[in-house]
Design an enzyme around this catalytic site. Structure first.
Site, PDB file in Angstrom:
ATOM      1  N   SER A 118       0.836  -1.195   0.000  1.00  0.00           N
ATOM      2  CA  SER A 118       0.000   0.000   0.000  1.00  0.00           C
ATOM      3  C   SER A 118       0.883   1.262   0.000  1.00  0.00           C
ATOM      4  O   SER A 118       1.579   1.512  -0.967  1.00  0.00           O
ATOM      5  CB  SER A 118      -0.965  -0.031   1.187  1.00  0.00           C
ATOM      6  OG  SER A 118      -1.967   0.945   1.059  1.00  0.00           O
ATOM      7  N   HIS A 154      -4.679  -1.685  -3.697  1.00  0.00           N
ATOM      8  CA  HIS A 154      -6.070  -2.069  -3.360  1.00  0.00           C
ATOM      9  C   HIS A 154      -7.008  -1.837  -4.538  1.00  0.00           C
ATOM     10  O   HIS A 154      -8.136  -1.352  -4.359  1.00  0.00           O
ATOM     11  CB  HIS A 154      -6.557  -1.267  -2.148  1.00  0.00           C
ATOM     12  CG  HIS A 154      -5.613  -1.226  -0.998  1.00  0.00           C
ATOM     13  ND1 HIS A 154      -5.201  -2.364  -0.326  1.00  0.00           N
ATOM     14  CD2 HIS A 154      -4.994  -0.177  -0.385  1.00  0.00           C
ATOM     15  CE1 HIS A 154      -4.373  -2.016   0.661  1.00  0.00           C
ATOM     16  NE2 HIS A 154      -4.223  -0.705   0.629  1.00  0.00           N
TER      17      HIS A 154
END
Length: 227
Positions: A118, A154
């Site tokens: 991330s 994501h």
């Protein structure tokens, strides 16, 4: 990694085991950097719990309560740097304040494996899609720039990520770049893609570019890592 690893998949060590294998060492040294989470103690505990089960020597670096004087000495003796998720903008600001950005570039040039999830993936690119400034996803354009282009984690794991990345690339607010689903990782050797892998039954990576005012998406299938 678009998402996954020990924090999201505590019972599925495929990505973490794969990262260790990239070092080419039987018992590599891995350093976890949790800056983006504000050096969360819970995050650090989860890291050590997970990597204590794997064949490696694990340590971590805190900058909010810094005890290490020579960052260069610590970082350059590692085989793998693993950057955690959280707030990308804060991560970059703190790294630059402490000079860690310069040290990590040197580590990359010396062949240390650099990885992250991330925020810990966005940071290596020129730019990325971030929630650092609030719930509305925005462009971040001052990342480390070791890898060209932008990155979105994501990708299908959060409903707003894919539309935001399309909008920002199509509108020229972000340069063309890459996205990865949760459980998917893109391996770069230098700045060239060498592999795309996944830890789950499904998931892919993607390349986005701008064509005639629209975002053009190309899927990059990921191979399933062995157990």
């Amino acid at each position: 990694m678009g998402g996954g690893g020990f924090a999201m998949e505590p019972r599925n060590p495929r990505l973490d085991t794969w990262l260790l294998s990239l070092t080419g060492r039987p018992h590599p040294r891995v350093l976890f950097i949790p800056t983006a989470s504000g050096d969360s103690h819970g995050y650090i505990r989860r890291f050590h719990r997970a990597f204590a089960r794997l064949p490696c020597t694990a340590s971590h670096l805190q900058l909010f309560n810094r005890t290490v004087t020579e960052l260069s000495t610590l970082v350059l003796e590692q085989d793998l740097i693993y950057v955690g998720g959280g707030n990308t903008a804060n991560l970059l600001a703190i790294w630059r304040l402490h000079g860690l950005d310069v040290v990590l570039r040197e580590a990359w040039q010396q062949g240390v494996v650099l990885a992250g999830v991330s925020a810990g993936a966005i940071c290596w690119f020129d730019a990325g899609v971030t929630d650092s400034f609030g719930s509305d996803l925005q462009p971040l354009s001052n990342a480390l720039g070791l890898l060209p282009g932008s990155f979105c984690p994501h990708y299908h794991g959060e409903s707003t990520r894919r539309p935001a990345f399309h909008r920002l690339v199509a509108g020229g607010q972000l340069p063309p770049g890459y996205a990865a689903d949760d459980g998917v990782a893109i391996l770069f050797e230098g700045t060239t893609i060498a592999d795309v892998v996944r830890s789950r039954r499904t998931g892919s990576a993607y390349h986005l570019s701008a064509e005639k005012g629209r975002a053009a998406e190309r899927e990059m299938p990921a191979r399933l890592l062995p157990r």
